[in-house]
Each structure stands twice: as structure tokens, then as C-alpha cells.
Design a protein around this motif. Structure first.
Motif, PDB file in Angstrom:
ATOM      1  N   SER A   1     -33.998 -56.771 -37.464  1.00  0.00           N
ATOM      2  CA  SER A   1     -33.652 -55.445 -36.034  1.00  0.00           C
ATOM      3  C   SER A   1     -32.697 -56.609 -34.947  1.00  0.00           C
ATOM      4  CB  SER A   1     -35.358 -55.646 -35.298  1.00  0.00           C
ATOM      5  OG  SER A   1     -35.172 -55.742 -34.244  1.00  0.00           O
ATOM      6  N   ALA A   2     -31.759 -55.150 -34.514  1.00  0.00           N
ATOM      7  CA  ALA A   2     -30.877 -56.221 -34.305  1.00  0.00           C
ATOM      8  C   ALA A   2     -30.208 -55.120 -32.951  1.00  0.00           C
ATOM      9  CB  ALA A   2     -29.706 -55.786 -34.655  1.00  0.00           C
ATOM     10  N   GLN A   3     -29.801 -56.430 -32.073  1.00  0.00           N
ATOM     11  CA  GLN A   3     -29.217 -54.664 -30.810  1.00  0.00           C
ATOM     12  C   GLN A   3     -27.875 -55.003 -30.328  1.00  0.00           C
ATOM     13  OE1 GLN A   3     -31.617 -55.193 -27.428  1.00  0.00           O
ATOM     14  NE2 GLN A   3     -32.543 -56.864 -28.075  1.00  0.00           N
ATOM     15  N   VAL A   4     -26.849 -54.087 -30.578  1.00  0.00           N
ATOM     16  CA  VAL A   4     -25.458 -54.180 -29.401  1.00  0.00           C
ATOM     17  C   VAL A   4     -26.011 -53.803 -28.294  1.00  0.00           C
ATOM     18  CG1 VAL A   4     -23.102 -53.340 -29.668  1.00  0.00           C
ATOM     19  CG2 VAL A   4     -24.679 -53.618 -31.937  1.00  0.00           C
ATOM     20  N   VAL A   5     -25.857 -54.974 -27.012  1.00  0.00           N
ATOM     21  CA  VAL A   5     -25.092 -54.372 -26.243  1.00  0.00           C
ATOM     22  C   VAL A   5     -24.501 -54.565 -25.289  1.00  0.00           C
ATOM     23  CG1 VAL A   5     -26.452 -55.377 -23.328  1.00  0.00           C
ATOM     24  CG2 VAL A   5     -28.142 -55.684 -25.636  1.00  0.00           C
ATOM     25  N   ASN A   6     -23.643 -53.826 -24.719  1.00  0.00           N
ATOM     26  CA  ASN A   6     -22.998 -53.000 -24.501  1.00  0.00           C
ATOM     27  C   ASN A   6     -22.700 -53.205 -22.530  1.00  0.00           C
ATOM     28  OD1 ASN A   6     -20.958 -53.199 -26.108  1.00  0.00           O
ATOM     29  ND2 ASN A   6     -21.257 -50.688 -26.705  1.00  0.00           N
ATOM     30  N   ILE A   7     -22.196 -54.184 -21.628  1.00  0.00           N
ATOM     31  CA  ILE A   7     -22.053 -54.146 -20.728  1.00  0.00           C
ATOM     32  C   ILE A   7     -20.923 -53.161 -19.551  1.00  0.00           C
ATOM     33  CG2 ILE A   7     -22.198 -56.155 -18.145  1.00  0.00           C
ATOM     34  CD1 ILE A   7     -24.268 -56.656 -20.287  1.00  0.00           C
ATOM     35  N   GLY A   8     -21.386 -52.350 -19.289  1.00  0.00           N
ATOM     36  CA  GLY A   8     -20.736 -51.375 -18.517  1.00  0.00           C
ATOM     37  C   GLY A   8     -20.537 -51.055 -17.114  1.00  0.00           C
ATOM     38  N   SER A   9     -20.774 -50.380 -16.474  1.00  0.00           N
ATOM     39  CA  SER A   9     -20.470 -50.400 -15.048  1.00  0.00           C
ATOM     40  C   SER A   9     -20.904 -49.399 -13.948  1.00  0.00           C
ATOM     41  CB  SER A   9     -19.151 -50.855 -14.445  1.00  0.00           C
ATOM     42  OG  SER A   9     -18.710 -50.538 -13.262  1.00  0.00           O
ATOM     43  N   VAL A  10     -21.549 -49.609 -12.864  1.00  0.00           N
ATOM     44  CA  VAL A  10     -21.796 -48.310 -11.769  1.00  0.00           C
ATOM     45  C   VAL A  10     -20.493 -47.599 -11.780  1.00  0.00           C
ATOM     46  CG1 VAL A  10     -22.591 -47.617  -9.839  1.00  0.00           C
ATOM     47  CG2 VAL A  10     -23.434 -49.127 -10.797  1.00  0.00           C
ATOM     48  N   PHE A  11     -19.520 -48.287 -12.077  1.00  0.00           N
ATOM     49  CA  PHE A  11     -18.004 -47.375 -12.311  1.00  0.00           C
ATOM     50  C   PHE A  11     -17.493 -46.925 -13.345  1.00  0.00           C
ATOM     51  CE2 PHE A  11     -16.660 -49.841  -8.136  1.00  0.00           C
ATOM     52  CZ  PHE A  11     -17.136 -49.193  -7.277  1.00  0.00           C
ATOM     53  N   GLY A  12     -18.327 -46.940 -14.564  1.00  0.00           N
ATOM     54  CA  GLY A  12     -18.213 -45.637 -15.205  1.00  0.00           C
ATOM     55  C   GLY A  12     -19.213 -44.449 -15.147  1.00  0.00           C
ATOM     56  N   MET A  13     -20.658 -44.650 -14.384  1.00  0.00           N
ATOM     57  CA  MET A  13     -21.145 -42.830 -14.536  1.00  0.00           C
ATOM     58  C   MET A  13     -21.085 -42.365 -12.974  1.00  0.00           C
ATOM     59  SD  MET A  13     -24.582 -45.043 -15.681  1.00  0.00           S
ATOM     60  CE  MET A  13     -24.280 -46.265 -14.839  1.00  0.00           C
ATOM     61  N   LEU A  14     -20.021 -43.782 -12.104  1.00  0.00           N
ATOM     62  CA  LEU A  14     -19.525 -42.791 -10.776  1.00  0.00           C
ATOM     63  C   LEU A  14     -18.070 -42.673 -10.400  1.00  0.00           C
ATOM     64  CD1 LEU A  14     -21.150 -41.814  -7.988  1.00  0.00           C
ATOM     65  CD2 LEU A  14     -20.987 -44.251  -7.510  1.00  0.00           C
ATOM     66  N   GLY A  15     -17.247 -42.047 -10.206  1.00  0.00           N
ATOM     67  CA  GLY A  15     -15.974 -42.110 -10.712  1.00  0.00           C
ATOM     68  C   GLY A  15     -15.761 -42.834  -9.102  1.00  0.00           C
ATOM     69  N   TYR A  16     -14.431 -43.296  -9.368  1.00  0.00           N
ATOM     70  CA  TYR A  16     -14.448 -44.407  -7.800  1.00  0.00           C
ATOM     71  C   TYR A  16     -13.047 -44.298  -7.597  1.00  0.00           C
ATOM     72  CZ  TYR A  16     -16.489 -46.797  -3.402  1.00  0.00           C
ATOM     73  OH  TYR A  16     -16.563 -46.596  -2.132  1.00  0.00           O
ATOM     74  N   PRO A  17     -12.553 -44.810  -6.160  1.00  0.00           N
ATOM     75  CA  PRO A  17     -10.841 -44.791  -5.593  1.00  0.00           C
ATOM     76  C   PRO A  17     -10.692 -45.906  -5.629  1.00  0.00           C
ATOM     77  CG  PRO A  17     -11.950 -43.121  -4.078  1.00  0.00           C
ATOM     78  CD  PRO A  17     -13.738 -43.533  -4.889  1.00  0.00           C
ATOM     79  N   GLY A  18      -9.221 -45.898  -6.570  1.00  0.00           N
ATOM     80  CA  GLY A  18      -8.740 -47.599  -6.736  1.00  0.00           C
ATOM     81  C   GLY A  18      -9.620 -47.941  -8.430  1.00  0.00           C
ATOM     82  N   PHE A  19     -10.149 -47.542  -9.275  1.00  0.00           N
ATOM     83  CA  PHE A  19     -11.143 -48.119  -9.796  1.00  0.00           C
ATOM     84  C   PHE A  19     -11.153 -46.718 -11.296  1.00  0.00           C
ATOM     85  CE2 PHE A  19     -13.058 -50.632  -7.098  1.00  0.00           C
ATOM     86  CZ  PHE A  19     -13.065 -51.910  -7.647  1.00  0.00           C
ATOM     87  N   ALA A  20      -9.899 -45.973 -10.893  1.00  0.00           N
ATOM     88  CA  ALA A  20     -10.124 -44.856 -12.135  1.00  0.00           C
ATOM     89  C   ALA A  20      -9.558 -45.066 -13.538  1.00  0.00           C
ATOM     90  CB  ALA A  20      -8.537 -43.744 -11.810  1.00  0.00           C
ATOM     91  N   VAL A  21      -8.967 -46.348 -13.911  1.00  0.00           N
ATOM     92  CA  VAL A  21      -8.843 -46.818 -15.402  1.00  0.00           C
ATOM     93  C   VAL A  21      -9.919 -47.915 -15.262  1.00  0.00           C
ATOM     94  CG1 VAL A  21      -7.069 -48.053 -16.814  1.00  0.00           C
ATOM     95  CG2 VAL A  21      -6.431 -46.843 -14.748  1.00  0.00           C
ATOM     96  N   TYR A  22     -10.485 -48.857 -14.430  1.00  0.00           N
ATOM     97  CA  TYR A  22     -11.412 -49.612 -15.297  1.00  0.00           C
ATOM     98  C   TYR A  22     -12.651 -48.399 -14.699  1.00  0.00           C
ATOM     99  CZ  TYR A  22     -15.226 -52.911 -14.529  1.00  0.00           C
ATOM    100  OH  TYR A  22     -16.738 -53.947 -14.563  1.00  0.00           O
ATOM    101  N   GLY A  23     -13.069 -47.024 -14.286  1.00  0.00           N
ATOM    102  CA  GLY A  23     -14.173 -46.617 -14.275  1.00  0.00           C
ATOM    103  C   GLY A  23     -13.809 -45.285 -15.459  1.00  0.00           C
ATOM    104  N   ALA A  24     -12.404 -45.318 -16.009  1.00  0.00           N
ATOM    105  CA  ALA A  24     -12.511 -44.571 -17.919  1.00  0.00           C
ATOM    106  C   ALA A  24     -12.608 -45.869 -18.257  1.00  0.00           C
ATOM    107  CB  ALA A  24     -10.874 -44.496 -17.277  1.00  0.00           C
ATOM    108  N   SER A  25     -12.774 -47.251 -18.512  1.00  0.00           N
ATOM    109  CA  SER A  25     -12.711 -47.956 -19.977  1.00  0.00           C
ATOM    110  C   SER A  25     -14.320 -47.591 -19.748  1.00  0.00           C
ATOM    111  CB  SER A  25     -12.216 -48.919 -19.685  1.00  0.00           C
ATOM    112  OG  SER A  25     -12.733 -49.540 -18.402  1.00  0.00           O
ATOM    113  N   LYS A  26     -14.954 -47.947 -18.527  1.00  0.00           N
ATOM    114  CA  LYS A  26     -16.847 -48.397 -18.276  1.00  0.00           C
ATOM    115  C   LYS A  26     -17.028 -46.573 -18.869  1.00  0.00           C
ATOM    116  CE  LYS A  26     -16.641 -52.324 -17.652  1.00  0.00           C
ATOM    117  NZ  LYS A  26     -17.210 -53.154 -18.586  1.00  0.00           N
TER     118      LYS A  26
END
Ligand SMILES: NC(=O)c1ccc[n+]([C@@H]2O[C@H](COP(=O)([O-])OP(=O)(O)OC[C@H]3O[C@@H](n4cnc5c(N)ncnc54)[C@H](OP(=O)(O)O)[C@@H]3O)[C@@H](O)[C@H]2O)c1
Length: 264
Positions: free
Chosen positions: A132-157
Motif C-alpha cells: 500500500s503506498a501514497q503520493v502526496v502532492n503539496i499544493g496551495s490555496v492559490f492553486g484553487m483561488l487565483g490571486y493577483p501577483g501569483f498568476a504563475v505560481y497559482g497556475a503551477s499549483k
């Protein structure tokens, strides 16, 4: 197949020398039979290894380089395989999109999106060998809620979240669970002085890395496919999905203040 979280971990943790990564390493080490810490800088990883014990190993390398991915696989294989891949390494830049350098844009997508995808691909054969195994990806709130100044970071997440969901479904008949954990603002070096100042001015809640690590440990032991830190953040993410005009208006009202901190 149902996901049964393992009691003992054989883990690869990327970005282990950073704020959230080192806090996770400290919490994870007592529950791990083997723990491989990955990052570019040797010093913080070596210090953690000295602190945490001989079942902890260090691998220094840049995750955007294919040879690093191969070296991680080799080290994990030599350590007896793995049942947990924690894709935590990441970079961010708070910047006006129009003037952000193309090199920085590429580096953010390479590190935050392509590297975890390619490392997951590289390690899947080994992960499949675990009961049994897991892959856990650490995302960000900004990957689900687009925010000014974080367009690229948000797109990556946002990309990382989409990858997590699709691969989870692709592997639903296997013993590998692909899961997504999204921190909110956390006090680490990833945030520039401008971001810290903006967060303080906006009254944005900021977690300690230790609180994030504690929540990650709880998440690892559970079965939810994803979680987001912070009640208010979870509410805004939901609102953003159902009624995006409301966060549009709320963030529009913050824009004047955001622009005071946004590097041009
Ligand atoms: N702090 C926040 O506000 C916040 C909020 C939401 C999500 N997150 C996410 O949480 C994760 C951890 O971030 P953090 O806050 O702990 O930041 P951090 O302290 O800057 O740690 C990030 C780590 O990633 C490593 N890293 C970056 N690029 C790498 C590369 N190309 N190859 C190998 N390692 C690399 C860095 O180590 P080296 O420089 O030694 O390589 C660093 O130790 C990130 O994915 C971040 O996006 C953070």
C-alpha cells in the motif's frame, strides 16, 4: 482498491531542508523505517540527518535535472523501496505578471509542476511494489483561488492539483493513493518580505511550519483524497467554485493594497 494508510513509512520527501519540509521531516522520522531527504543545499539536510538518526538519508540535487530523479530512484531502491512520496519542494515569486521574467516563469512551472510529475513517474514502479503506498502532492490555496501577483505560481499549483486528481483516478484500481494537501500562507522563506508585509496588512492568517507538518501527519494517516488548511480558506475555495463573482469582487477591493506591495 481502498486506500489503507501504512503504519510505518518508507518515504521520499522533497524540499526537506525548507520551512515546511524540515518540520515534516522531524514529525515523520519517528514513524519511518527509511526517510530520504531531497534538496539542493546540503547543509540543512545534513543537519536534519544528524538530528534524526541513521535511518534518514540525504540526497542533494536539483529536481529539475533528470539525473536527480534517477538518483532518487536508485537511493529509494537501495533503502528497500518506498510507500510514500511527498512532493513538497517548491518555489514562488510574487510579481506583476506582465514584467515577470520568462526564465522565472519556466523555473516555477518546472519546479512546482513538471518535477513532481516526473519524479512520480520515475518512482511509480517502486511504489507499485509496496502493499500500500501514497503520493502526496503539496499544493496551495492559490492553486484553487487565483490571486493577483501569483498568476504563475497559482497556475503551477492548479496544474499539480489537476495532475493529482487524474492520476488518482488512473490508479484507482491499484494500491497507490494519489493525494493533495494544500497549505495556506505559512511563515517560511518561500515568502518574500513584500509578501509578509502584504499578508500582515491584509490580516491574512499565517500558519507556522510546525502546524502544517502536524496537519500533514494527520492527513497521511487518514483517507481523504485532499485537504486544504484553514476554515476561511476552505470556504473561499468553495465559494470560488460555486460563485466566482463573489471572490472577484472581494479581491478587486484588495487590489489597491496588493499593488502597494506587488513588485513591478
Ligand atoms: N509557505 C507558504 O506560504 C506556502 C503556502 C502554500 C503552499 N506552500 C508550499 O509548500 C511547499 C514547501 O514550501 P516552504 O514554504 O517550506 O518553502 P521553503 O522554505 O522555501 O522550502 C522549499 C524547499 O524546496 C526546495 N527546492 C526548491 N527548488 C528545488 C529544486 N529545483 N530542487 C530541489 N529542491 C528544491 C528548497 O531547497 P533548496 O533551495 O535547498 O533546493 C527548499 O528547501 C512548497 O511546495 C510551497 O509551494 C507554501
Amino acid at each position: 482498491m481502498n486506500h489503507h494508510p501504512p503504519q510505518r513509512y518508507r518515504a521520499v520527501l522533497t524540499g526537506a531542508g525548507g520551512g515546511i519540509g524540515s518540520a515534516i521531516a522531524r514529525r515523520l522520522a519517528p514513524h519511518a523505517d527509511a526517510l530520504l531527504l531531497v534538496g539542493r543545499q546540503a547543509a540543512p539536510l545534513r543537519a536534519l540527518q544528524a538530528e534524526l538518526g541513521s535511518h534518514v538519508q540525504v540526497l542533494c540535487g536539483d529536481l529539475t535535472a533528470p539525473e536527480t530523479l534517477a538518483a532518487i530512484e536508485q537511493a529509494a531502491r537501495a533503502a528497500g523501496g518506498l510507500n510514500l512520496l511527498l512532493n513538497n519542494a517548491g518555489v514562488s515569486q510574487f510579481h506583476s505578471f506582465q514584467t515577470q521574467s520568462p526564465d522565472t516563469i519556466r523555473a516555477m512551472l518546472d519546479t512546482n509542476l513538471l518535477a513532481p510529475m516526473l519524479l512520480t513517474r520515475q518512482l511509480l514502479p517502486l511504489l507499485h511494489q509496496a502493499p500500500s503506498a501514497q503520493v502526496v502532492n503539496i499544493g496551495s490555496v492559490f492553486g484553487m483561488l487565483g490571486y493577483p501577483g501569483f498568476a504563475v505560481y497559482g497556475a503551477s499549483k492548479a496544474g499539480l492539483k489537476g495532475f493529482s486528481q487524474a492520476l488518482r483516478r488512473e490508479l484507482a484500481d491499484s494500491a497507490i493513493a494519489v493525494r493533495h494537501f494544500a497549505p495556506r500562507a505559512t511563515r517560511t522563506a518561500i515568502n518574500s518580505a513584500a509578501v509578509d508585509a502584504m499578508n500582515n496588512a491584509l490580516g491574512t492568517a499565517q500558519d507556522t511550519p510546525e502546524a502544517v507538518a502536524a496537519a500533514v501527519m494527520e492527513f497521511l494517516a487518514g483517507t481523504a483524497w485532499q485537504t486544504t488548511m484553514g476554515r476561511k480558506e476552505r470556504f473561499f475555495v468553495l465559494l470560488n467554485r460555486l460563485l466566482p463573482a463573489l471572490p472577484d469582487n472581494a479581491i478587486r477591493k484588495q487590489l489597491g493594497l496588493i499593488r502597494q506591495y506587488l513588485p513591478k
